[in-house]
Design a protein around this motif. Structure first.
Motif, PDB file in Angstrom:
ATOM      1  N   PRO A 140       0.816  -1.215   0.000  1.00 34.72           N
ATOM      2  CA  PRO A 140       0.000   0.000   0.000  1.00 34.72           C
ATOM      3  C   PRO A 140       0.852   1.268   0.000  1.00 34.72           C
ATOM      4  O   PRO A 140       2.048   1.226   0.281  1.00 34.72           O
ATOM      5  CB  PRO A 140      -0.829  -0.130   1.271  1.00 34.72           C
ATOM      6  CG  PRO A 140       0.005  -1.002   2.169  1.00 34.72           C
ATOM      7  CD  PRO A 140       0.679  -1.987   1.258  1.00 34.72           C
ATOM      8  N   VAL A 141       0.214   2.383  -0.308  1.00 33.94           N
ATOM      9  CA  VAL A 141       0.933   3.643  -0.502  1.00 33.94           C
ATOM     10  C   VAL A 141       1.627   4.082   0.791  1.00 33.94           C
ATOM     11  O   VAL A 141       1.021   4.142   1.846  1.00 33.94           O
ATOM     12  CB  VAL A 141      -0.029   4.747  -0.981  1.00 33.94           C
ATOM     13  CG1 VAL A 141       0.728   6.056  -1.174  1.00 33.94           C
ATOM     14  CG2 VAL A 141      -0.698   4.315  -2.280  1.00 33.94           C
ATOM     15  N   LYS A 142       2.921   4.393   0.668  1.00 31.40           N
ATOM     16  CA  LYS A 142       3.732   4.831   1.810  1.00 31.40           C
ATOM     17  C   LYS A 142       4.050   6.317   1.759  1.00 31.40           C
ATOM     18  O   LYS A 142       4.224   6.944   2.805  1.00 31.40           O
ATOM     19  CB  LYS A 142       5.042   4.032   1.860  1.00 31.40           C
ATOM     20  CG  LYS A 142       4.867   2.529   2.009  1.00 31.40           C
ATOM     21  CD  LYS A 142       4.220   2.181   3.325  1.00 31.40           C
ATOM     22  CE  LYS A 142       4.141   0.655   3.487  1.00 31.40           C
ATOM     23  NZ  LYS A 142       3.447   0.271   4.741  1.00 31.40           N
ATOM     24  N   SER A 143       4.177   6.881   0.570  1.00 30.87           N
ATOM     25  CA  SER A 143       4.566   8.288   0.483  1.00 30.87           C
ATOM     26  C   SER A 143       4.143   8.891  -0.848  1.00 30.87           C
ATOM     27  O   SER A 143       3.867   8.183  -1.820  1.00 30.87           O
ATOM     28  CB  SER A 143       6.077   8.445   0.660  1.00 30.87           C
ATOM     29  OG  SER A 143       6.774   7.847  -0.410  1.00 30.87           O
ATOM     30  N   LEU A 144       4.120  10.226  -0.860  1.00 36.85           N
ATOM     31  CA  LEU A 144       3.845  11.004  -2.065  1.00 36.85           C
ATOM     32  C   LEU A 144       4.978  12.006  -2.237  1.00 36.85           C
ATOM     33  O   LEU A 144       5.329  12.725  -1.302  1.00 36.85           O
ATOM     34  CB  LEU A 144       2.519  11.758  -1.942  1.00 36.85           C
ATOM     35  CG  LEU A 144       1.250  10.942  -1.690  1.00 36.85           C
ATOM     36  CD1 LEU A 144       0.068  11.874  -1.467  1.00 36.85           C
ATOM     37  CD2 LEU A 144       0.967  10.008  -2.859  1.00 36.85           C
ATOM     38  N   THR A 145       5.561  12.038  -3.417  1.00 39.46           N
ATOM     39  CA  THR A 145       6.602  13.019  -3.712  1.00 39.46           C
ATOM     40  C   THR A 145       6.327  13.601  -5.093  1.00 39.46           C
ATOM     41  O   THR A 145       5.697  12.956  -5.934  1.00 39.46           O
ATOM     42  CB  THR A 145       8.009  12.393  -3.711  1.00 39.46           C
ATOM     43  OG1 THR A 145       8.069  11.371  -4.729  1.00 39.46           O
ATOM     44  CG2 THR A 145       8.340  11.768  -2.364  1.00 39.46           C
ATOM     45  N   GLY A 146       6.795  14.826  -5.321  1.00 40.72           N
ATOM     46  CA  GLY A 146       6.557  15.395  -6.623  1.00 40.72           C
ATOM     47  C   GLY A 146       7.058  16.813  -6.757  1.00 40.72           C
ATOM     48  O   GLY A 146       7.872  17.282  -5.958  1.00 40.72           O
ATOM     49  N   HIS A 147       6.556  17.489  -7.767  1.00 43.47           N
ATOM     50  CA  HIS A 147       6.956  18.861  -8.019  1.00 43.47           C
ATOM     51  C   HIS A 147       5.769  19.628  -8.600  1.00 43.47           C
ATOM     52  O   HIS A 147       4.774  19.046  -9.032  1.00 43.47           O
ATOM     53  CB  HIS A 147       8.146  18.915  -8.983  1.00 43.47           C
ATOM     54  CG  HIS A 147       7.909  18.230 -10.288  1.00 43.47           C
ATOM     55  ND1 HIS A 147       8.026  16.866 -10.440  1.00 43.47           N
ATOM     56  CD2 HIS A 147       7.545  18.710 -11.502  1.00 43.47           C
ATOM     57  CE1 HIS A 147       7.767  16.537 -11.696  1.00 43.47           C
ATOM     58  NE2 HIS A 147       7.460  17.634 -12.363  1.00 43.47           N
ATOM     59  N   TYR A 148       5.890  20.963  -8.588  1.00 45.24           N
ATOM     60  CA  TYR A 148       4.812  21.813  -9.076  1.00 45.24           C
ATOM     61  C   TYR A 148       5.401  23.062  -9.722  1.00 45.24           C
ATOM     62  O   TYR A 148       6.571  23.400  -9.534  1.00 45.24           O
ATOM     63  CB  TYR A 148       3.878  22.213  -7.930  1.00 45.24           C
ATOM     64  CG  TYR A 148       4.518  23.122  -6.918  1.00 45.24           C
ATOM     65  CD1 TYR A 148       4.398  24.509  -7.019  1.00 45.24           C
ATOM     66  CD2 TYR A 148       5.254  22.607  -5.855  1.00 45.24           C
ATOM     67  CE1 TYR A 148       5.003  25.352  -6.100  1.00 45.24           C
ATOM     68  CE2 TYR A 148       5.856  23.438  -4.934  1.00 45.24           C
ATOM     69  CZ  TYR A 148       5.719  24.810  -5.050  1.00 45.24           C
ATOM     70  OH  TYR A 148       6.328  25.637  -4.147  1.00 45.24           O
ATOM     71  N   TRP A 149       4.591  23.726 -10.511  1.00 47.91           N
ATOM     72  CA  TRP A 149       4.977  25.006 -11.095  1.00 47.91           C
ATOM     73  C   TRP A 149       3.717  25.845 -11.249  1.00 47.91           C
ATOM     74  O   TRP A 149       2.601  25.321 -11.296  1.00 47.91           O
ATOM     75  CB  TRP A 149       5.689  24.810 -12.432  1.00 47.91           C
ATOM     76  CG  TRP A 149       4.937  24.026 -13.452  1.00 47.91           C
ATOM     77  CD1 TRP A 149       4.195  24.503 -14.483  1.00 47.91           C
ATOM     78  CD2 TRP A 149       4.838  22.588 -13.535  1.00 47.91           C
ATOM     79  NE1 TRP A 149       3.652  23.472 -15.210  1.00 47.91           N
ATOM     80  CE2 TRP A 149       4.026  22.295 -14.654  1.00 47.91           C
ATOM     81  CE3 TRP A 149       5.360  21.527 -12.770  1.00 47.91           C
ATOM     82  CZ2 TRP A 149       3.716  20.987 -15.022  1.00 47.91           C
ATOM     83  CZ3 TRP A 149       5.058  20.236 -13.142  1.00 47.91           C
ATOM     84  CH2 TRP A 149       4.243  19.963 -14.257  1.00 47.91           C
ATOM     85  N   THR A 150       3.877  27.186 -11.298  1.00 48.40           N
ATOM     86  CA  THR A 150       2.727  28.074 -11.281  1.00 48.40           C
ATOM     87  C   THR A 150       2.787  29.089 -12.423  1.00 48.40           C
ATOM     88  O   THR A 150       3.813  29.248 -13.083  1.00 48.40           O
ATOM     89  CB  THR A 150       2.647  28.847  -9.947  1.00 48.40           C
ATOM     90  OG1 THR A 150       3.651  29.878  -9.947  1.00 48.40           O
ATOM     91  CG2 THR A 150       2.890  27.927  -8.759  1.00 48.40           C
ATOM     92  N   ASP A 151       1.672  29.796 -12.600  1.00 50.43           N
ATOM     93  CA  ASP A 151       1.619  30.815 -13.645  1.00 50.43           C
ATOM     94  C   ASP A 151       2.251  32.135 -13.199  1.00 50.43           C
ATOM     95  O   ASP A 151       2.178  33.133 -13.923  1.00 50.43           O
ATOM     96  CB  ASP A 151       0.181  31.040 -14.123  1.00 50.43           C
ATOM     97  CG  ASP A 151      -0.757  31.501 -13.019  1.00 50.43           C
ATOM     98  OD1 ASP A 151      -0.280  31.743 -11.889  1.00 50.43           O
ATOM     99  OD2 ASP A 151      -1.963  31.635 -13.289  1.00 50.43           O
ATOM    100  N   ARG A 152       2.855  32.154 -12.020  1.00 45.67           N
ATOM    101  CA  ARG A 152       3.621  33.343 -11.614  1.00 45.67           C
ATOM    102  C   ARG A 152       5.129  33.036 -11.636  1.00 45.67           C
ATOM    103  O   ARG A 152       5.921  33.647 -10.928  1.00 45.67           O
ATOM    104  CB  ARG A 152       3.183  33.836 -10.238  1.00 45.67           C
ATOM    105  CG  ARG A 152       3.276  32.807  -9.123  1.00 45.67           C
ATOM    106  CD  ARG A 152       2.830  33.402  -7.809  1.00 45.67           C
ATOM    107  NE  ARG A 152       3.030  32.464  -6.714  1.00 45.67           N
ATOM    108  CZ  ARG A 152       2.795  32.754  -5.439  1.00 45.67           C
ATOM    109  NH1 ARG A 152       2.362  33.961  -5.103  1.00 45.67           N
ATOM    110  NH2 ARG A 152       2.991  31.853  -4.502  1.00 45.67           N
ATOM    111  N   ASN A 153       5.464  32.018 -12.449  1.00 43.30           N
ATOM    112  CA  ASN A 153       6.863  31.656 -12.701  1.00 43.30           C
ATOM    113  C   ASN A 153       7.607  31.190 -11.449  1.00 43.30           C
ATOM    114  O   ASN A 153       8.787  31.493 -11.258  1.00 43.30           O
ATOM    115  CB  ASN A 153       7.613  32.836 -13.340  1.00 43.30           C
ATOM    116  CG  ASN A 153       7.061  33.187 -14.707  1.00 43.30           C
ATOM    117  OD1 ASN A 153       6.719  32.308 -15.486  1.00 43.30           O
ATOM    118  ND2 ASN A 153       6.942  34.477 -14.989  1.00 43.30           N
ATOM    119  N   THR A 154       6.913  30.455 -10.612  1.00 49.83           N
ATOM    120  CA  THR A 154       7.559  29.813  -9.468  1.00 49.83           C
ATOM    121  C   THR A 154       7.400  28.307  -9.599  1.00 49.83           C
ATOM    122  O   THR A 154       6.523  27.817 -10.311  1.00 49.83           O
ATOM    123  CB  THR A 154       6.952  30.275  -8.130  1.00 49.83           C
ATOM    124  OG1 THR A 154       5.531  29.991  -8.136  1.00 49.83           O
ATOM    125  CG2 THR A 154       7.170  31.760  -7.924  1.00 49.83           C
TER     126      THR A 154
END
Length: 217
Positions: free
Chosen positions: A168-182
């Motif tokens: 079963p699921v142990k962790s969540l990892t990832g990345h993100y980006w926004t429309d304000r260039n961050t």
């Protein structure tokens, strides 16, 4: 999930094809065969609702029958962002504490990220399974900061991709980006099966006895 009208249409089509094949085979068709139709539709609809809300989470169905990981609950995550304060032009020196609150059925997925200063809600999300059996969650979200910080952090939109790790699921990892260039990265630290409704509520959940919390090592 299928509605009663969709389920009825599918069953009528199946019954029509079945009846046609019987006629071709020379079998006499009796109208009494179709009397239980309404009952059958009702029972199947109840079974579908039960599957959508609960049965899909059963461990023995995961993977081969249900191509969807169970990620429900409240996840404490740490955010590392390249966002800089416009007033000082400085980035945060340490990770930001946030909580991902996941509400999920087989047919729906809702993820809300809560920080001390803002709330982000997915406006569109999808779970995909790769060829090697690993899952990803991808979505577009709307971030709404508190009124007190909107001068330096306005409402904005972004996208996020999460890797679902463990079975079963142990962790969540990832990345993100926004429309304000961050952009930034995030990784889960702990998990609680309950769904928090606010930042304070999430913090309280994580203070419960250790037996109720899954620490991520």
């Amino acid at each position: 999930m299928l509605s009663r009208i969709h389920l009825s249409a599918i069953l009528l089509l199946a019954a029509g094809i079945w009846g046609l094949m019987l006629v071709i085979e020379g079998v006499a068709i009796s109208g009494t065969w179709f009397r239980p139709f309404s009952t059958v539709v009702g029972v199947l609809l109840l079974l579908l609702v039960g599957f959508d809300l609960w049965a899909w989470r059963l461990r023995f169905l995961q993977g081969w029958f249900v191509p969807r990981p169970d990620i429900r609950g409240t996840w404490r995550v740490e955010l590392k962002s390249n966002w800089k304060d416009p007033a000082t032009n400085s980035a945060s020196p340490r990770p930001i504490c946030a909580y991902l609150v996941v509400r999920q059925t087989y047919s729906t997925l809702s993820i809300r990220m809560i920080t001390l200063e803002s709330t982000s809600e997915l406006v569109s999300a999808e779970i995909r399974r790769a060829g090697d059996g690993l899952y990803k969650v991808a979505g577009v979200y709307r971030n709404e900061p508190r009124l007190s910080v909107r001068d330096i952090s306005p409402i904005h939109y972004g996208a996020i991709v999460l890797d679902v790790q463990g079975d079963p699921v142990k962790s969540l990892t990832g990345h993100y980006w926004t429309d304000r260039n961050t952009r930034g990265e995030l990784g889960s630290v702990s998990h609680h099966p309950a769904m928090a409704s606010s930042f304070d509520d999430a913090q309280s959940l994580m203070l419960l006895p250790e037996s109720a919390i899954s620490e991520i090592k």
